[in-house]
Motif scaffolding. Structure first.
Motif, short mmCIF file in Angstrom:
data_model
loop_
_atom_site.label_atom_id
_atom_site.label_comp_id
_atom_site.label_asym_id
_atom_site.label_seq_id
_atom_site.Cartn_x
_atom_site.Cartn_y
_atom_site.Cartn_z
N GLU A 90 0.83 -1.20 0.00
CA GLU A 90 0.00 0.00 0.00
C GLU A 90 0.86 1.24 0.00
OE1 GLU A 90 -2.67 -0.22 3.31
OE2 GLU A 90 -3.78 -1.92 2.46
N MET A 119 2.31 1.69 -3.39
CA MET A 119 1.32 2.24 -4.32
C MET A 119 1.11 3.73 -4.07
SD MET A 119 -1.50 -0.78 -4.82
CE MET A 119 -2.80 0.30 -5.08
N ARG A 165 2.03 6.53 -6.78
CA ARG A 165 1.05 7.49 -7.26
C ARG A 165 1.57 8.91 -7.15
NH1 ARG A 165 -3.71 5.71 -3.88
NH2 ARG A 165 -3.48 3.56 -4.41
N ASP A 214 -2.07 3.63 -15.02
CA ASP A 214 -3.43 3.17 -14.76
C ASP A 214 -3.40 2.16 -13.60
OD1 ASP A 214 -2.27 0.99 -15.91
OD2 ASP A 214 -3.80 0.68 -17.43
N GLN A 215 -4.53 1.71 -13.24
CA GLN A 215 -4.69 0.81 -12.09
C GLN A 215 -3.93 -0.49 -12.32
OE1 GLN A 215 -6.16 1.93 -9.48
NE2 GLN A 215 -6.26 0.13 -8.19
N ALA A 216 -3.99 -1.10 -13.46
CA ALA A 216 -3.33 -2.38 -13.76
C ALA A 216 -1.82 -2.22 -13.70
CB ALA A 216 -3.77 -2.90 -15.13
N GLN A 250 -0.15 -0.01 -11.94
CA GLN A 250 0.21 0.17 -10.54
C GLN A 250 0.25 -1.19 -9.83
OE1 GLN A 250 -2.45 2.88 -8.64
NE2 GLN A 250 -1.59 4.70 -9.65
N ARG A 251 -0.73 -2.03 -10.13
CA ARG A 251 -0.79 -3.34 -9.50
C ARG A 251 0.43 -4.16 -9.89
NH1 ARG A 251 -2.22 -5.03 -5.09
NH2 ARG A 251 -4.10 -3.82 -5.20
#
Length: 166
Positions: A130, A133, A137, A145-147, A149-150
């Motif tokens: 976390e 992330m 960010r 994008d979200q993917a 970042q994951r």
């Protein structure tokens, strides 16, 4: 004899009286007294024999009692030894059970510690992910994008788990 004042008739009368007295004393007094003394002598002898028999019986009973007492002592000593052995065996069994229970408690404690360690490590990895992330960010901004970042977080976590990130 007359001159001395002794008469023959008086002397014969005294002699006859003496013989009659002796016979009467012998019949009436001597025989019953002798029989009474013989009876008493016999009772005394019987009493002595009875006392000897009683003493012999007492000695025999004392010997029997001492044998029984020795036997009872031996039995009691054997019972005490058996009870002591049983107590030692029970003590040994209790000690073994306590040692086994202590080993089980230690094993459970180690297992709980390992489980807690894994949970803490998992929690740290999750918090690190976390945090990574959040940092990514801020550094990269909204461009990822979200993917993406994951994927970046997963790579960071895998490097952290394998020790390369240190």
């Amino acid at each position: 004899m007359q001159a001395l004042g002794i008469s023959l008739f008086g002397l014969i009368a005294y002699a006859v009286n003496f013989v009659i007295l002796v016979v009467l004393l012998r019949v009436l007094l001597y025989k019953p007294v002798k029989q009474m003394l013989d009876n008493r002598k016999q009772r005394i002898a019987e009493g002595l024999n009875a006392a000897e028999r009683a003493a012999a019986d007492a000695a025999e009973q004392r010997g029997r009692f001492e044998r029984e007492l020795d036997e009872a002592r031996g039995t009691a000593q054997a019972e005490v030894a058996r009870q002591a052995q049983q107590a030692e065996q029970v003590r040994h069994e209790v000690l073994q059970a306590a040692e086994q229970e202590a080993a089980e408690i230690k094993a459970r404690a180690r297992e709980e510690i390992d489980q807690e360690r894994r949970q803490v490590a998992s929690e740290l990895e999750r918090q690190a992910a976390e945090l990574a992330m959040a940092i990514s960010r801020k550094v990269v901004g909204a461009a990822l994008d979200q993917a993406a970042q994951r994927r970046l977080v997963d790579r960071f976590v895998s490097e952290l788990g394998s020790g390369e990130g240190r």
